[in-house]
Write a protein that holds these residues in place. Structure first.
Motif, PDB file in Angstrom:
ATOM      1  N   SER A 195       0.834  -1.210   0.000  1.00 30.76           N
ATOM      2  CA  SER A 195       0.000   0.000   0.000  1.00 30.76           C
ATOM      3  C   SER A 195       0.867   1.258   0.000  1.00 30.76           C
ATOM      4  O   SER A 195       0.407   2.330  -0.415  1.00 30.76           O
ATOM      5  CB  SER A 195      -0.939   0.004   1.215  1.00 30.76           C
ATOM      6  N   VAL A 196       2.112   1.133   0.457  1.00 30.62           N
ATOM      7  CA  VAL A 196       3.004   2.299   0.459  1.00 30.62           C
ATOM      8  C   VAL A 196       3.380   2.664  -0.984  1.00 30.62           C
ATOM      9  O   VAL A 196       3.356   3.841  -1.371  1.00 30.62           O
ATOM     10  CB  VAL A 196       4.250   2.022   1.336  1.00 30.62           C
ATOM     11  N   GLN A 197       3.670   1.652  -1.793  1.00 33.02           N
ATOM     12  CA  GLN A 197       3.972   1.925  -3.212  1.00 33.02           C
ATOM     13  C   GLN A 197       2.733   2.491  -3.907  1.00 33.02           C
ATOM     14  O   GLN A 197       2.828   3.404  -4.724  1.00 33.02           O
ATOM     15  CB  GLN A 197       4.400   0.637  -3.934  1.00 33.02           C
ATOM     16  N   ARG A 198       1.580   1.940  -3.557  1.00 35.35           N
ATOM     17  CA  ARG A 198       0.343   2.438  -4.182  1.00 35.35           C
ATOM     18  C   ARG A 198       0.097   3.900  -3.798  1.00 35.35           C
ATOM     19  O   ARG A 198      -0.343   4.709  -4.613  1.00 35.35           O
ATOM     20  CB  ARG A 198      -0.842   1.563  -3.756  1.00 35.35           C
ATOM     21  N   ALA A 199       0.397   4.223  -2.544  1.00 35.11           N
ATOM     22  CA  ALA A 199       0.229   5.608  -2.103  1.00 35.11           C
ATOM     23  C   ALA A 199       1.163   6.522  -2.890  1.00 35.11           C
ATOM     24  O   ALA A 199       0.783   7.631  -3.292  1.00 35.11           O
ATOM     25  CB  ALA A 199       0.496   5.718  -0.602  1.00 35.11           C
ATOM     26  N   ALA A 200       2.387   6.030  -3.134  1.00 37.78           N
ATOM     27  CA  ALA A 200       3.352   6.840  -3.894  1.00 37.78           C
ATOM     28  C   ALA A 200       2.812   7.128  -5.289  1.00 37.78           C
ATOM     29  O   ALA A 200       2.977   8.241  -5.817  1.00 37.78           O
ATOM     30  CB  ALA A 200       4.700   6.126  -3.969  1.00 37.78           C
TER      31      ALA A 200
END
Ligand code: PLP
Length: 488
Positions: A195-200
């Motif tokens: 989800s961190v990559q998706r947030a980026a």
């Protein structure tokens, strides 16, 4: 000129009104009382399931008994029972006995918890919950927060606050171009939740700007590697704006060394976000709490209610040490919503702290559970889950045909069926373990989700159900050994 008075409008012939003539309790009991006898996951052919539901828009209504029968034959029959004692997959909460009541009340009250003015009681309840979580994390007075739908949205909101806090308020209006050419980067262990990559991506900085930090042999972020990356970033055109520490990691349960990471964040002046979506409930358990040392120094923390806090979907608590950083991103006014950024409690706005505007009364089921069970009882349950998984790890280590791949941390451990004579033949071991995992699922007694560690499949156990007991760990080991030996 006079206007003609319109004729009176007659009342509608069919009026929707309360109460509904259905025994909600009986419906709920029918759903929750069958987990022990039924398979963990009942799946089927999509067309066959679909055949039970009308495909065309139903113009007329149907008797409730028929509607309930349809739902039972579809969503009731074909589902994963997350409260089954043998459900060890993903990180999915079992739901507490208080939840059907809490969710029914949430629907009956039907509050739109945008802020205080439209839903004063719900707003005060949510702020009470936020205050309890502030105390749980030992955050300072002045902390504020918001309930969001899940860990992904909580990570996104925290990263947005961190980003704009770093690049400056002008970018909120003008976009990241205003910052010039330094590339904003996020630093997180290679095991961080995706989800961190998706947030980026959503924040427009790009997934490749999430710099992967190596982990140690216990799958925790290597703080020396973090220091090196932060130092190197100073010599490049990079703008590190957030370090995300996991407490714990989705695959292994590993808790990053928060204290050491907080030291580096202080030294380099970087926002620290602790993703405690899965592990946050560990703060309730006295035996686990020391693992979280340093969490009180974070700038933001996210904790999913619908993971180890056992609550039914959905909800995530997001705390900000400095809520003004979030307000700078999310504060907005429109022609119909005009409240101050720093108004009194009676003007408190949750949408100034996160991306959602309309929101259901998410705090109610959580309030009900915390008040009814108390934090200590929930904490004992959390501790028992962890004890069960530590017991499982001990059983694995005592069995020569099994290999412990990641140690028991919080309530997760990963292992393999790997008879000593075969260990060098990794391809065969990998195939065998995939087949064991399928056999576990086909038995209907267990469910493990597919997981790879270092590109090799493992049997991952994540025990976060209040129905799971030590004997289920023994049964799992018996099943894996029997299945592995048979497949050989
Ligand atoms: C550590 C961690 N962070 C974030 C998430 C995303 O949470 P959600 O599924 O509630 O969006 C997960 C989900 O498993 C997780 O394990």
């Amino acid at each position: 000129m006079t206007h003609a008075v319109p004729p009176p409008l007659p009342a509608p012939t069919e009026i929707i009104q309360f109460p509904l003539d259905v025994d909600i309790n009986a419906v709920v009991n029918d759903i929750v009382h069958d987990w022990a006898e039924s398979p963990v996951l009942q799946t089927g052919n999509a067309d066959e399931i679909q055949a039970n539901l009308p495909k065309n828009l139903p113009r007329g209504g149907a008797p409730m008994s028929r509607v309930l029968a349809e739902i039972k034959s579809v969503a009731g029959a074909y589902r994963r029972r997350n409260a089954h004692p043998g459900f060890f997959g993903y990180v999915a909460s079992p739901g507490l006995p208080t939840d059907p009541l809490g969710h029914a009340m949430t629907a009956a009250l039907n509050q739109n918890v945008v802020g205080y003015p439209g839903s004063p009681g719900a707003a005060v309840t949510e702020r009470t919950l936020i205050e309890w979580f502030r105390q749980l994390c030992d955050f300072p007075v002045g902390t504020d927060g918001v309930l969001l739908s899940g860990g992904s949205l909580a990570n996104l909101a925290a990263l947005a606050a961190a980003l704009y806090d770093t690049v400056g308020e002008a970018a909120v209006r003008d976009g990241l171009v205003a910052e010039g050419h330094r590339v904003p980067i996020i630093l997180a262990a290679e095991s961080v939740h995706f989800s961190v990559q998706r947030a980026a991506t959503v924040l427009g900085i790009g997934q490749n700007q999430v710099r992967s930090i190596a982990v140690d042999d216990k799958f925790r972020m290597d703080s020396n590697a973090l220091e090196q990356t932060l130092t190197a970033a100073q010599d490049r055109d990079e703008l590190p704006f957030c370090v995300v520490a996991s407490a714990g990691a989705t695959t292994t349960g590993a808790v990053d060394p928060i204290e050491a990471i907080a030291d580096l964040c202080t030294r380099f002046g970087i926002w620290l976000h602790v993703d405690a979506a899965y592990g946050g409930a560990g703060l309730l358990a006295t035996g686990l709490r020391p693992l979280f040392a340093g969490i009180e120094r974070a700038d933001s923390v996210s904790m999913d209610l619908h993971k180890w806090f056992y609550l039914a979907f959905d909800g995530s608590v997001l705390l900000y040490r400095n809520p003004d950083a979030a307000r700078r991103v999310f504060f907005s006014q429109s022609d119909y919503v005009q409240f101050d950024q720093h108004g009194p409690a009676e003007e408190h706005m949750f949408f100034h702290l996160g991306p959602e505007l309309s929101r259901r009364f998410r705090a109610l089921p959580a309030y009900l559970a915390f008040r009814y069970y108390g934090a200590d009882r929930l904490g004992h349950q959390v501790q028992y889950n962890a004890d069960c998984v530590h017991y499982l790890a001990a059983l694995i280590e005592a069995e020569p045909d099994l290999e412990l791949v990641s140690p028991a941390v919080l309530s997760i451990c990963c292992f393999r069926f790997a008879p000593v004579s075969m260990r060098a033949d990794t391809a065969s071991i990998d195939t065998l373990n995939r087949r064991i995992r399928n056999a576990l699922q086909e038995s209907g007694e267990f469910f493990l989700s597919p997981t790879d560690i270092h590109n090799r499949p493992v049997l991952r156990v994540c025990a976060i159900s209040h129905t799971t007991q030590a004997r289920h760990m023994e049964q799992l080991i018996e099943f894996v050994l029997a299945s592995g030996r048979e497949l050989l």
